[in-house]
Design a protein around this motif. Structure first.
Motif, PDB file in Angstrom:
ATOM      1  N   VAL A   1      24.159  52.356 -20.257  1.00  0.00           N
ATOM      2  CA  VAL A   1      23.979  51.077 -20.962  1.00  0.00           C
ATOM      3  C   VAL A   1      25.314  50.349 -21.025  1.00  0.00           C
ATOM      4  O   VAL A   1      26.358  50.971 -21.198  1.00  0.00           O
ATOM      5  CB  VAL A   1      23.383  51.312 -22.372  1.00  0.00           C
ATOM      6  N   CYS A   2      25.267  49.046 -20.860  1.00  0.00           N
ATOM      7  CA  CYS A   2      26.501  48.263 -20.908  1.00  0.00           C
ATOM      8  C   CYS A   2      26.780  47.821 -22.342  1.00  0.00           C
ATOM      9  O   CYS A   2      26.014  48.099 -23.263  1.00  0.00           O
ATOM     10  CB  CYS A   2      26.404  47.069 -19.972  1.00  0.00           C
ATOM     11  N   THR A   3      27.863  47.092 -22.501  1.00  0.00           N
ATOM     12  CA  THR A   3      28.282  46.638 -23.831  1.00  0.00           C
ATOM     13  C   THR A   3      27.211  45.769 -24.486  1.00  0.00           C
ATOM     14  O   THR A   3      26.927  45.902 -25.672  1.00  0.00           O
ATOM     15  CB  THR A   3      29.584  45.819 -23.692  1.00  0.00           C
ATOM     16  N   GLY A   4      26.615  44.885 -23.718  1.00  0.00           N
ATOM     17  CA  GLY A   4      25.608  43.981 -24.270  1.00  0.00           C
ATOM     18  C   GLY A   4      26.195  43.011 -25.287  1.00  0.00           C
ATOM     19  O   GLY A   4      27.415  42.901 -25.454  1.00  0.00           O
ATOM     20  N   ALA A   5      25.300  42.303 -26.007  1.00  0.00           N
ATOM     21  CA  ALA A   5      25.740  41.347 -27.033  1.00  0.00           C
ATOM     22  C   ALA A   5      26.068  42.115 -28.325  1.00  0.00           C
ATOM     23  O   ALA A   5      25.458  43.151 -28.579  1.00  0.00           O
ATOM     24  CB  ALA A   5      24.621  40.342 -27.297  1.00  0.00           C
TER      25      ALA A   5
ATOM     26  N   GLY B   1      29.383  41.915 -27.742  1.00  0.00           N
ATOM     27  CA  GLY B   1      30.675  42.197 -27.119  1.00  0.00           C
ATOM     28  C   GLY B   1      30.896  41.496 -25.792  1.00  0.00           C
ATOM     29  O   GLY B   1      32.012  41.113 -25.463  1.00  0.00           O
ATOM     30  N   CYS B   2      29.820  41.342 -24.998  1.00  0.00           N
ATOM     31  CA  CYS B   2      29.967  40.689 -23.692  1.00  0.00           C
ATOM     32  C   CYS B   2      29.442  39.264 -23.762  1.00  0.00           C
ATOM     33  O   CYS B   2      28.312  39.034 -24.220  1.00  0.00           O
ATOM     34  CB  CYS B   2      29.211  41.478 -22.627  1.00  0.00           C
ATOM     35  N   ARG B   3      30.240  38.341 -23.282  1.00  0.00           N
ATOM     36  CA  ARG B   3      29.868  36.925 -23.342  1.00  0.00           C
ATOM     37  C   ARG B   3      28.641  36.607 -22.492  1.00  0.00           C
ATOM     38  O   ARG B   3      27.957  35.633 -22.727  1.00  0.00           O
ATOM     39  CB  ARG B   3      31.023  36.068 -22.811  1.00  0.00           C
ATOM     40  N   GLN B   4      28.417  37.416 -21.452  1.00  0.00           N
ATOM     41  CA  GLN B   4      27.304  37.117 -20.555  1.00  0.00           C
ATOM     42  C   GLN B   4      26.006  37.780 -20.989  1.00  0.00           C
ATOM     43  O   GLN B   4      24.952  37.535 -20.401  1.00  0.00           O
ATOM     44  CB  GLN B   4      27.646  37.577 -19.142  1.00  0.00           C
ATOM     45  N   ALA B   5      26.098  38.632 -21.984  1.00  0.00           N
ATOM     46  CA  ALA B   5      24.911  39.403 -22.388  1.00  0.00           C
ATOM     47  C   ALA B   5      23.847  38.480 -22.965  1.00  0.00           C
ATOM     48  O   ALA B   5      24.138  37.584 -23.762  1.00  0.00           O
ATOM     49  CB  ALA B   5      25.313  40.452 -23.409  1.00  0.00           C
ATOM     50  N   LEU B   6      22.618  38.764 -22.584  1.00  0.00           N
ATOM     51  CA  LEU B   6      21.493  37.982 -23.107  1.00  0.00           C
ATOM     52  C   LEU B   6      20.843  38.692 -24.295  1.00  0.00           C
ATOM     53  O   LEU B   6      19.989  38.118 -24.967  1.00  0.00           O
ATOM     54  CB  LEU B   6      20.467  37.757 -21.989  1.00  0.00           C
TER      55      LEU B   6
ATOM     56  N   LEU C   1      19.984  50.443 -18.954  1.00  0.00           N
ATOM     57  CA  LEU C   1      19.656  49.321 -19.822  1.00  0.00           C
ATOM     58  C   LEU C   1      20.794  48.305 -19.715  1.00  0.00           C
ATOM     59  O   LEU C   1      21.943  48.627 -20.038  1.00  0.00           O
ATOM     60  CB  LEU C   1      19.494  49.833 -21.248  1.00  0.00           C
ATOM     61  N   SER C   2      20.472  47.120 -19.241  1.00  0.00           N
ATOM     62  CA  SER C   2      21.522  46.165 -18.884  1.00  0.00           C
ATOM     63  C   SER C   2      21.362  44.859 -19.669  1.00  0.00           C
ATOM     64  O   SER C   2      20.259  44.317 -19.767  1.00  0.00           O
ATOM     65  CB  SER C   2      21.436  45.873 -17.373  1.00  0.00           C
ATOM     66  N   GLY C   3      22.493  44.358 -20.161  1.00  0.00           N
ATOM     67  CA  GLY C   3      22.458  43.120 -20.941  1.00  0.00           C
ATOM     68  C   GLY C   3      22.261  41.877 -20.105  1.00  0.00           C
ATOM     69  O   GLY C   3      21.977  40.796 -20.637  1.00  0.00           O
ATOM     70  N   CYS C   4      22.394  41.997 -18.788  1.00  0.00           N
ATOM     71  CA  CYS C   4      22.093  40.884 -17.871  1.00  0.00           C
ATOM     72  C   CYS C   4      21.942  41.472 -16.477  1.00  0.00           C
ATOM     73  O   CYS C   4      22.112  42.673 -16.270  1.00  0.00           O
ATOM     74  CB  CYS C   4      23.179  39.804 -17.912  1.00  0.00           C
ATOM     75  N   ALA C   5      21.666  40.613 -15.508  1.00  0.00           N
ATOM     76  CA  ALA C   5      21.351  41.085 -14.156  1.00  0.00           C
ATOM     77  C   ALA C   5      22.565  41.621 -13.393  1.00  0.00           C
ATOM     78  O   ALA C   5      22.419  42.156 -12.297  1.00  0.00           O
ATOM     79  CB  ALA C   5      20.707  39.947 -13.357  1.00  0.00           C
ATOM     80  N   LYS C   6      23.753  41.505 -13.975  1.00  0.00           N
ATOM     81  CA  LYS C   6      24.937  41.991 -13.265  1.00  0.00           C
ATOM     82  C   LYS C   6      24.939  43.522 -13.143  1.00  0.00           C
ATOM     83  O   LYS C   6      25.449  44.071 -12.176  1.00  0.00           O
ATOM     84  CB  LYS C   6      26.188  41.506 -13.996  1.00  0.00           C
ATOM     85  N   GLY C   7      24.405  44.192 -14.133  1.00  0.00           N
ATOM     86  CA  GLY C   7      24.244  45.648 -14.032  1.00  0.00           C
ATOM     87  C   GLY C   7      25.541  46.432 -14.052  1.00  0.00           C
ATOM     88  O   GLY C   7      25.657  47.454 -13.376  1.00  0.00           O
ATOM     89  N   CYS C   8      26.506  46.016 -14.853  1.00  0.00           N
ATOM     90  CA  CYS C   8      27.828  46.670 -14.867  1.00  0.00           C
ATOM     91  C   CYS C   8      27.777  48.182 -15.094  1.00  0.00           C
ATOM     92  O   CYS C   8      28.537  48.925 -14.497  1.00  0.00           O
ATOM     93  CB  CYS C   8      28.693  46.099 -15.982  1.00  0.00           C
ATOM     94  N   ALA C   9      26.900  48.634 -15.964  1.00  0.00           N
ATOM     95  CA  ALA C   9      26.928  50.058 -16.341  1.00  0.00           C
ATOM     96  C   ALA C   9      26.424  50.955 -15.220  1.00  0.00           C
ATOM     97  O   ALA C   9      26.733  52.143 -15.188  1.00  0.00           O
ATOM     98  CB  ALA C   9      26.094  50.287 -17.598  1.00  0.00           C
TER      99      ALA C   9
HETATM  100  S1  SF4 Z   1      25.770  43.843 -17.322  1.00  0.00           S
HETATM  101 FE1  SF4 Z   1      25.966  41.732 -18.033  1.00  0.00          FE
HETATM  102  S2  SF4 Z   1      25.788  41.932 -20.234  1.00  0.00           S
HETATM  103 FE2  SF4 Z   1      26.260  43.956 -19.496  1.00  0.00          FE
HETATM  104  S3  SF4 Z   1      28.486  44.124 -19.614  1.00  0.00           S
HETATM  105 FE3  SF4 Z   1      27.970  43.422 -17.535  1.00  0.00          FE
HETATM  106  S4  SF4 Z   1      28.111  41.178 -17.639  1.00  0.00           S
HETATM  107 FE4  SF4 Z   1      27.965  41.956 -19.748  1.00  0.00          FE
END
Ligand code: SF4
Length: 386
Positions: free
Chosen positions: A295-299, A301-306, A328-336
């Motif tokens: 799981v990524c940081t999400g909202a 913490g991350c400005r791009q998180a939805l 589980l990703s806060g946006c489509a970037k899929g950092c985690a």
């Molecule tokens: S996947 Fe999106 S929401 Fe999650 S940390 Fe990366 S940029 Fe932020």
């Protein structure tokens, strides 16, 4: 596809070049050889509480990350980290000294010596203008353990020697302890000469997919080892961090039991430790279901998180089948988890997710508009129809 295209930065934050995020600066510490002595670790924990949000993350490249640092406090934090010997003197050296080391080394052994020599050589190689994400791996234990971790140039061991490998290649260059570091830098120069980084960005693997490695790269490679599991090792106890994050207080407590080695597996190796007691944020059991969730940081913490992400990850973890994984990703970037996963939930709005099966966060969803409440109430949505 998700509705909102995420922004791609193309560089990673460092300590000297931090990235602004939703909760302040992200300061990423490239600890030399991926190790903090007990004193260094306790001091970093104090700094996280003084200047950051009191949490520490271990990244997929085994860097230690502090979040929530204000621009005003950044210079004082850097001065403190430099006093601890954890930060380079300039940002360019920090970018070049991107060396991932297998955590299973012993003081004075081949891995330790090679990693130290390579780190020193990269700091002084001021002509090497490598992309920000370009990195090296010193993976010279009995069998490679870092193959699934991003690195562009690897030093590994074969049955009777060392081998230097361009990421993505099927064979490598035979090297010795005396030649490995020089040849690693030569391979980095080859990468640049071959146009591997037009516009300052690029990675070795796509270059190797277009172009064969240098002709002397003919040595066979060893088969990689299984990913290490939590528990006792010859070097100490390997402990997991919940979603790669640990409260600074737990980090400091852990450091009283031994020096800490950072790993790319959301885990720390506590040198010479055994029978560690539970601490908040620590995972001691190799079967803990949270280990099956990325799981990524999400909202916020991350400005791009939805959407926020972590509590939902915690709640869904026990419902992820033992043989599966959930991203589980806060946006489509899929950092985690940039790769494909059996199950992926990608936020498309606050507490609203798409479910993707056997794909990446940006792939076509099997189900859309799933609310967090719906997922909590009926977690079998994850597995139904799979
Ligand atoms: S996947 Fe999106 S929401 Fe999650 S940390 Fe990366 S940029 Fe932020």
């Amino acid at each position: 596809m998700s509705e909102v295209a995420p922004k791609v930065y193309g560089w990673c934050p460092g300590a000297l070049r931090p990235m602004m995020s939703g909760d302040g600066l992200v300061v990423r510490i490239r600890a030399p050889l991926g190790r903090l002595s007990s004193d260094q670790a306790q001091a970093v924990a104090d700094l996280s509480q003084s200047y950051g949000n009191g949490l520490l993350d271990v990244s997929a490249r085994a860097n230690l990350q502090m979040r929530g640092v204000s621009e005003r406090d950044h210079p004082a934090l850097i001065a403190a980290l430099q006093d601890l010997g954890l930060v380079d003197t300039d940002a360019a050296a920090e970018v070049r000294r991107n060396v991932l080391v297998t955590p299973f080394w012993s003081q004075g052994d081949k891995t330790h010596a090679l990693a130290q020599q390579l780190s020193d050589a990269l700091v002084t190689a001021t002509d090497l203008n490598l992309p920000g994400k370009f990195g090296f791996a010193v993976d010279t234990g009995p069998a490679p353990v870092l193959r699934n971790t991003a690195a562009d140039i690897r030093i590994e061991r074969t049955a009777d020697s060392l081998v230097l490998l361009a990421d993505g290649a099927k064979s490598g260059l035979p090297v010795t302890t005396e030649t490995a570091v020089e040849e690693a830098l030569n391979l980095a120069r080859w990468f640049l000469d071959q146009g591997g980084a037009p516009d300052g960005r690029g990675r070795m693997k796509p270059l190797i997919a277009r172009r064969t490695p240098p002709s002397a790269h003919v040595a066979n490679l060893s088969s990689p080892a299984e990913r290490p599991t939590l528990g006792q090792t010859a070097t100490g106890q390997l402990v997991g961090l919940e979603f790669g994050q640990i409260p600074a207080t737990s980090f400091a407590d852990l450091a009283t039991r031994g020096a800490l080695r950072l790993t790319p597996w959301r885990a720390l190796l506590v040198e010479d430790a055994s029978n560690l007691a539970p601490l908040p944020g620590l995972i001691l059991d190799a079967t803990d279901p949270r280990l099956r969730v990325s799981v990524c940081t999400g909202a916020p913490g991350c400005r791009q998180a939805l959407s926020s992400t972590r509590q939902l990850a915690r709640d869904l973890a026990p419902h992820v089948p033992a043989q599966s994984t959930l991203h589980l990703s806060g946006c489509a970037k899929g950092c985690a988890h940039p790769a494909s996963a059996p199950l992926t939930l990608t936020a498309t709005a606050a507490d609203t997710f798409n479910l993707i099966r056997n794909g990446k966060a940006s792939d076509h969803p099997a189900q859309t508009h799933l609310s967090a409440a719906q997922l909590r109430a009926s977690p079998d949505i994850l597995t139904k129809g799979s």
